[in-house]
Scaffold this motif. Sequence first.
Motif, PDB file in Angstrom:
ATOM      1  N   LEU A 128       0.229  -0.861   6.789  1.00  0.00           N
ATOM      2  CA  LEU A 128       0.449  -2.289   7.032  1.00  0.00           C
ATOM      3  C   LEU A 128       0.055  -3.121   5.820  1.00  0.00           C
ATOM      4  CD1 LEU A 128       1.103  -4.685   8.915  1.00  0.00           C
ATOM      5  CD2 LEU A 128      -1.281  -4.582   9.694  1.00  0.00           C
ATOM      6  N   HIS A 129      -1.084  -2.813   5.240  1.00  0.00           N
ATOM      7  CA  HIS A 129      -1.566  -3.589   4.095  1.00  0.00           C
ATOM      8  C   HIS A 129      -0.617  -3.481   2.909  1.00  0.00           C
ATOM      9  CE1 HIS A 129      -4.169  -5.473   1.219  1.00  0.00           C
ATOM     10  NE2 HIS A 129      -4.277  -4.370   0.515  1.00  0.00           N
ATOM     11  N   ARG A 130      -0.138  -2.262   2.649  1.00  0.00           N
ATOM     12  CA  ARG A 130       0.769  -2.101   1.508  1.00  0.00           C
ATOM     13  C   ARG A 130       2.098  -2.812   1.739  1.00  0.00           C
ATOM     14  NH1 ARG A 130       0.236   4.031  -0.982  1.00  0.00           N
ATOM     15  NH2 ARG A 130      -2.000   4.332  -0.552  1.00  0.00           N
ATOM     16  N   SER A 144       8.922   3.050  -1.988  1.00  0.00           N
ATOM     17  CA  SER A 144       8.611   3.548  -3.324  1.00  0.00           C
ATOM     18  C   SER A 144       7.874   2.491  -4.150  1.00  0.00           C
ATOM     19  CB  SER A 144       9.888   3.984  -4.046  1.00  0.00           C
ATOM     20  OG  SER A 144      10.753   2.875  -4.276  1.00  0.00           O
ATOM     21  N   GLU A 145       8.140   1.220  -3.859  1.00  0.00           N
ATOM     22  CA  GLU A 145       7.483   0.135  -4.584  1.00  0.00           C
ATOM     23  C   GLU A 145       6.004   0.010  -4.223  1.00  0.00           C
ATOM     24  OE1 GLU A 145       9.659  -3.411  -3.844  1.00  0.00           O
ATOM     25  OE2 GLU A 145      11.475  -2.737  -4.885  1.00  0.00           O
ATOM     26  N   ILE A 146       5.611   0.578  -3.085  1.00  0.00           N
ATOM     27  CA  ILE A 146       4.202   0.505  -2.651  1.00  0.00           C
ATOM     28  C   ILE A 146       3.566   1.888  -2.620  1.00  0.00           C
ATOM     29  CG2 ILE A 146       4.428  -1.688  -1.436  1.00  0.00           C
ATOM     30  CD1 ILE A 146       4.799  -0.120   1.157  1.00  0.00           C
ATOM     31  N   TRP A 163       3.732   9.570   3.328  1.00  0.00           N
ATOM     32  CA  TRP A 163       2.712  10.204   2.487  1.00  0.00           C
ATOM     33  C   TRP A 163       2.396   9.285   1.317  1.00  0.00           C
ATOM     34  CZ3 TRP A 163       4.407  16.021   1.624  1.00  0.00           C
ATOM     35  CH2 TRP A 163       4.354  16.696   2.858  1.00  0.00           C
ATOM     36  N   ASP A 164       1.127   9.239   0.943  1.00  0.00           N
ATOM     37  CA  ASP A 164       0.754   8.552  -0.282  1.00  0.00           C
ATOM     38  C   ASP A 164       1.456   9.254  -1.444  1.00  0.00           C
ATOM     39  OD1 ASP A 164      -1.432   6.647  -1.656  1.00  0.00           O
ATOM     40  OD2 ASP A 164      -1.263   8.515  -2.789  1.00  0.00           O
ATOM     41  N   ALA A 165       2.120   8.482  -2.283  1.00  0.00           N
ATOM     42  CA  ALA A 165       2.937   9.064  -3.346  1.00  0.00           C
ATOM     43  C   ALA A 165       2.117   9.811  -4.390  1.00  0.00           C
ATOM     44  CB  ALA A 165       3.769   7.973  -4.017  1.00  0.00           C
TER      45      ALA A 165
END
Length: 248
Positions: free
Chosen positions: A230-232, A168-170, A202-204
């Motif tokens: 990976l990057h996030r 959730s933080e990313i 899923w992208d939030a």
Amino acid sequence: MVSITDLVAEGKAKRLYATENPEEGVIYYRDETFAFHGLKRGRIIGKGEINNLICEYIFTLLSQKGIPNHFIRRIDNRCSLVKRVEIIPVVVKIRNIVAGSLAKRTGYPEGTRLHNTVLEYCLKDAELEDPLLNLTHITAMALATPDEIKLMEEMSLRVNEILIGCLSEIQIELIDFKLEFGRFHGQLLLADEVSPDTCRFWDAKTHEPLDIDRFRRDLGNVEEAYREVLHRLTGNVLRNAEDDAGEV
């Protein structure tokens, strides 16, 4: 230095090799990709390297949060050293939002947020297409003991809680995922992998898949989605990683 000996097992996305230490093995993460129980096959360039790094991050995080698992350390871009567990042939699926087979089985629209987390069990058998099990199946077939089942459930729900907080933080939603467990000197350990191959991310904001569903559904930009996860998670950026480590 780790000395690899024999190939122990080969799955859809990984190979397991023995080492000179009978209690340890080496997982090699492959780029080969399978969907729909092997009916669809392909290759996601650099996926093995990306999943290896993602698993290193997630297993390390879970260890720090008190979840015992098989991960020891990453060896190189595509290989990690792990404990040689006896895999329990039961896959635990955790579902937070309706997607995939749950949408087909229930008729609930994909993307529906469930009122509570759903936990399912499947038999780990590719030839039978991993059929659903209930608790009485598992004990009747002696796949796991009641105490092991209880601990698998507790650990799975705790993993879900940890990952939801981290993701959730990313700005990633954890839709669902599957876990495998193994026995190691009488201890139950989380094993296998936790990656875009085994989770729905899923992208939030956009609700776009960042996982294997991009391959299943021919959505395109599959490699980019894996790299984005990976990057996030780590800040690491990988590009053009094809065959950088070769074959074991």
